[in-house]
Design a protein around this motif. Structure first.
Motif, PDB file in Angstrom:
ATOM      1  N   LEU A 134      25.943 -38.799 -43.651  1.00 24.89           N
ATOM      2  CA  LEU A 134      25.106 -38.444 -42.632  1.00 24.89           C
ATOM      3  C   LEU A 134      25.933 -37.501 -41.455  1.00 24.89           C
ATOM      4  O   LEU A 134      27.320 -37.830 -41.563  1.00 24.89           O
ATOM      5  N   LYS A 135      25.136 -37.179 -40.953  1.00 25.45           N
ATOM      6  CA  LYS A 135      25.967 -35.831 -40.458  1.00 25.45           C
ATOM      7  C   LYS A 135      25.708 -35.590 -39.152  1.00 25.45           C
ATOM      8  O   LYS A 135      25.100 -36.719 -38.473  1.00 25.45           O
ATOM      9  N   ALA A 136      26.587 -35.117 -38.366  1.00 26.27           N
ATOM     10  CA  ALA A 136      26.445 -34.907 -36.567  1.00 26.27           C
ATOM     11  C   ALA A 136      25.210 -35.191 -36.184  1.00 26.27           C
ATOM     12  O   ALA A 136      24.650 -33.754 -36.881  1.00 26.27           O
ATOM     13  N   GLY A 137      25.368 -35.235 -35.339  1.00 23.77           N
ATOM     14  CA  GLY A 137      23.551 -35.084 -35.035  1.00 23.77           C
ATOM     15  C   GLY A 137      22.168 -35.658 -35.739  1.00 23.77           C
ATOM     16  O   GLY A 137      21.015 -35.641 -35.208  1.00 23.77           O
ATOM     17  N   GLU A 138      22.555 -36.537 -36.309  1.00 28.12           N
ATOM     18  CA  GLU A 138      21.801 -37.721 -36.655  1.00 28.12           C
ATOM     19  C   GLU A 138      21.807 -38.306 -36.508  1.00 28.12           C
ATOM     20  O   GLU A 138      22.602 -39.329 -35.568  1.00 28.12           O
TER      21      GLU A 138
ATOM     22  N   VAL B 195      20.930 -44.092 -31.020  1.00 33.18           N
ATOM     23  CA  VAL B 195      21.603 -42.727 -30.455  1.00 33.18           C
ATOM     24  C   VAL B 195      21.862 -42.019 -31.808  1.00 33.18           C
ATOM     25  O   VAL B 195      21.727 -42.337 -33.118  1.00 33.18           O
ATOM     26  N   ILE B 196      22.802 -41.227 -31.267  1.00 35.09           N
ATOM     27  CA  ILE B 196      23.512 -39.797 -32.421  1.00 35.09           C
ATOM     28  C   ILE B 196      24.996 -40.337 -32.478  1.00 35.09           C
ATOM     29  O   ILE B 196      25.743 -40.140 -31.851  1.00 35.09           O
ATOM     30  N   TYR B 197      24.665 -39.771 -33.801  1.00 30.88           N
ATOM     31  CA  TYR B 197      26.067 -39.677 -34.861  1.00 30.88           C
ATOM     32  C   TYR B 197      27.098 -38.457 -33.725  1.00 30.88           C
ATOM     33  O   TYR B 197      26.445 -37.418 -34.098  1.00 30.88           O
TER      34      TYR B 197
ATOM     35  N   ASP C 196      24.364 -41.191 -26.121  1.00 31.93           N
ATOM     36  CA  ASP C 196      23.759 -42.136 -25.975  1.00 31.93           C
ATOM     37  C   ASP C 196      22.349 -41.234 -24.965  1.00 31.93           C
ATOM     38  O   ASP C 196      23.257 -41.126 -24.158  1.00 31.93           O
ATOM     39  N   ASN C 197      21.689 -41.296 -25.913  1.00 32.30           N
ATOM     40  CA  ASN C 197      20.522 -40.634 -24.937  1.00 32.30           C
ATOM     41  C   ASN C 197      20.119 -41.078 -23.299  1.00 32.30           C
ATOM     42  O   ASN C 197      19.994 -40.010 -22.494  1.00 32.30           O
ATOM     43  N   GLU C 198      19.800 -42.528 -24.222  1.00 31.89           N
ATOM     44  CA  GLU C 198      19.375 -43.068 -22.802  1.00 31.89           C
ATOM     45  C   GLU C 198      20.598 -43.348 -21.304  1.00 31.89           C
ATOM     46  O   GLU C 198      19.878 -42.920 -19.903  1.00 31.89           O
ATOM     47  N   MET C 199      21.402 -43.521 -22.198  1.00 32.17           N
ATOM     48  CA  MET C 199      22.929 -43.602 -20.913  1.00 32.17           C
ATOM     49  C   MET C 199      23.678 -41.855 -20.927  1.00 32.17           C
ATOM     50  O   MET C 199      24.236 -41.708 -19.215  1.00 32.17           O
TER      51      MET C 199
END
Length: 433
Positions: free
Chosen positions: A42-46, A55-57, A74-77
């Motif tokens: 799992l890479k940053a941004g995934e 959510v984005i890691y 969290d793009n929503e927040m």
């Protein structure tokens, strides 16, 4: 050709994308989720797909014996958050099921600490046995690191850090214990100039009196693994003096507040107005305040409530504002309130509390008998539904408080339950409420 290469490139991206789904297609939590994180797949941004949102890691913040903590966006927040996931520590014999229990205990212990305004990260999202999505508390070191490196910290900076710790002692003074409270859970932020409690479990215990044990003990500093230093002894004494002073002030305020409440209640006979008085009670008190408040309610005001009319919402309000019960006083409360309980929802609310809080052994038989005396009436006020049927089935399988006499009545529940409401009846009930 160019178009073909573009499609192939896009396809390869989708194949190698390591977005993490915490729940499988059957909506069951993926116990093997950590493999893709710890292996670096799992890479940053995934994305990490939670229940109902993603959510984005960004990175791994840390891990303990029971949880893995990730930094996510969290793009929503529009902000970074910490995602706490159940994990284990094989070297110390912890597994993911320990982590799931800890996630649940952390959530269970949150509300009380938040109500008393303790500096803790806010929980924004929780899924049972799955995850917590909480504020990120940017910090510079924990209390263990501070004590370990005390000689290297300049005196002026050390004085500011100590003063902030004294402020935390004042804020937490009403507690005798906080679940899983230890030196690595207390962290300091230089930017905010304060200490935060980063993590906790459940089962917090309020101090009964100013002289009750405190959070700050020699064991807290050393975990009995080493001798306590002279600096730590002096710091420990200062913290406990502050706690004692704060509790003494709180005890004086509690005495004034309790007399005011008792006077108000003594002049009221309408149970709805009694509920309003309890609704206004502040939550920050020593345990002795709540014990006396509960004793006053049981002795002087419960009889003002109409028989068979207390519903779940009203019981919830009472228990939220009467404070933590000891098994002895909750047994008295449960025994006497049973005749006031309206339906199965209200009964199950109290029944679950009996199992959570515990009961006085000498009163268990009395409570079992009073359940038998009231269960038919409670069923007759309950509307037939799949939920009610399932609840009755579970009760019939319980032992202890659910006596054979109660089980005989539960076996005849279809004879007592109200028939399902028609659409017109539901609409009329809404309009009349």
């Amino acid at each position: 050709m160019i178009r073909f290469l573009f499609i192939l490139f896009t396809f390869n991206l989708s194949v190698w994308s390591a977005d993490l789904h915490l729940f499988n297609s059957d909506d069951v939590f993926n116990d093997n989720f950590a493999q893709s994180i710890l292996s670096g797949e799992l890479k940053a941004g995934e994305s990490i797909h939670l229940r109902g949102k993603s959510v984005i890691y960004k990175e791994v913040l840390g891990s303990g014996n029971t949880t893995l903590i990730l930094k996510v966006h969290d793009n929503e927040m529009g902000q970074d958050l910490a995602l706490r996931l159940p994990h284990g520590n094989q070297e110390k014999n912890y597994n993911i099921h320990d982590g799931k229990r800890y996630i649940n205990h952390s959530f269970a212990g949150f509300s009380e600490l938040e109500e008393t305004k303790l500096p803790i990260p806010m929980i924004h999202s929780y899924e049972d046995s799955s995850y917590l999505l909480v504020d990120v508390i940017e910090n510079d070191f924990d209390l263990k690191d501070f004590l370990t490196n005390i000689e290297s910290i300049p005196d002026v900076e050390k004085a500011h850090i100590e003063e902030a710790l004294f402020d935390f002692a004042k804020q937490s003074a009403i507690y005798q214990t906080i679940g899983d409270f230890h030196v690595e859970q207390l962290v300091y932020s230089k930017a905010k100039g304060k200490w935060f409690l980063l993590d906790w479990s459940s089962g917090h215990e309020l101090a009964r009196l100013p002289s009750s044990p405190t959070l700050f003990t020699q064991h807290f500093f050393t975990n009995s693994k080493r001798p306590i230093t002279e600096y730590e002894t002096n710091l420990l004494n200062s913290l406990n003096e502050i706690v004692s002073e704060e509790r003494t002030k709180q005890s004086e305020l509690d005495t004034i507040e309790l007399e005011k409440i008792k006077q108000q209640l003594s002049e009221i006979t309408d149970y709805k107005k009694i509920l309003e008085v309890y609704k206004e009670i502040e939550t920050k008190h020593l345990m002795s305040f709540y014990t006396l408040l509960q004793k006053d309610f049981i002795s002087n005001h419960l009889n003002k409530f109409p028989s068979g009319e207390l519903k779940k919402q009203e019981l919830e309000l009472l228990l939220n504002h009467l404070g933590k019960f000891s098994p002895y006083y909750f047994s008295q409360f449960a025994e006497k309130v049973m005749a006031n309980i309206y339906d199965l929802d209200a009964f199950m609310f109290i029944y679950k509390k009996m199992n959570e809080i515990g009961l006085d052994e000498e009163l268990e038989d009395d409570i079992s008998n009073i359940i038998s005396d009231n269960i038919q009436r409670i069923l007759s006020n309950t509307t037939e539904s799949p939920e009610a049927t399932e609840t009755i089935k579970k009760l019939k399988g319980d032992f202890g408080l659910i006596s054979y006499r109660t089980k005989d009545i539960l076996a005849k529940a279809p004879d007592f339950l109200r028939p399902p409401q028609s659409c017109q009846e539901v609409l009329a009930e809404i309009l009349n409420s």
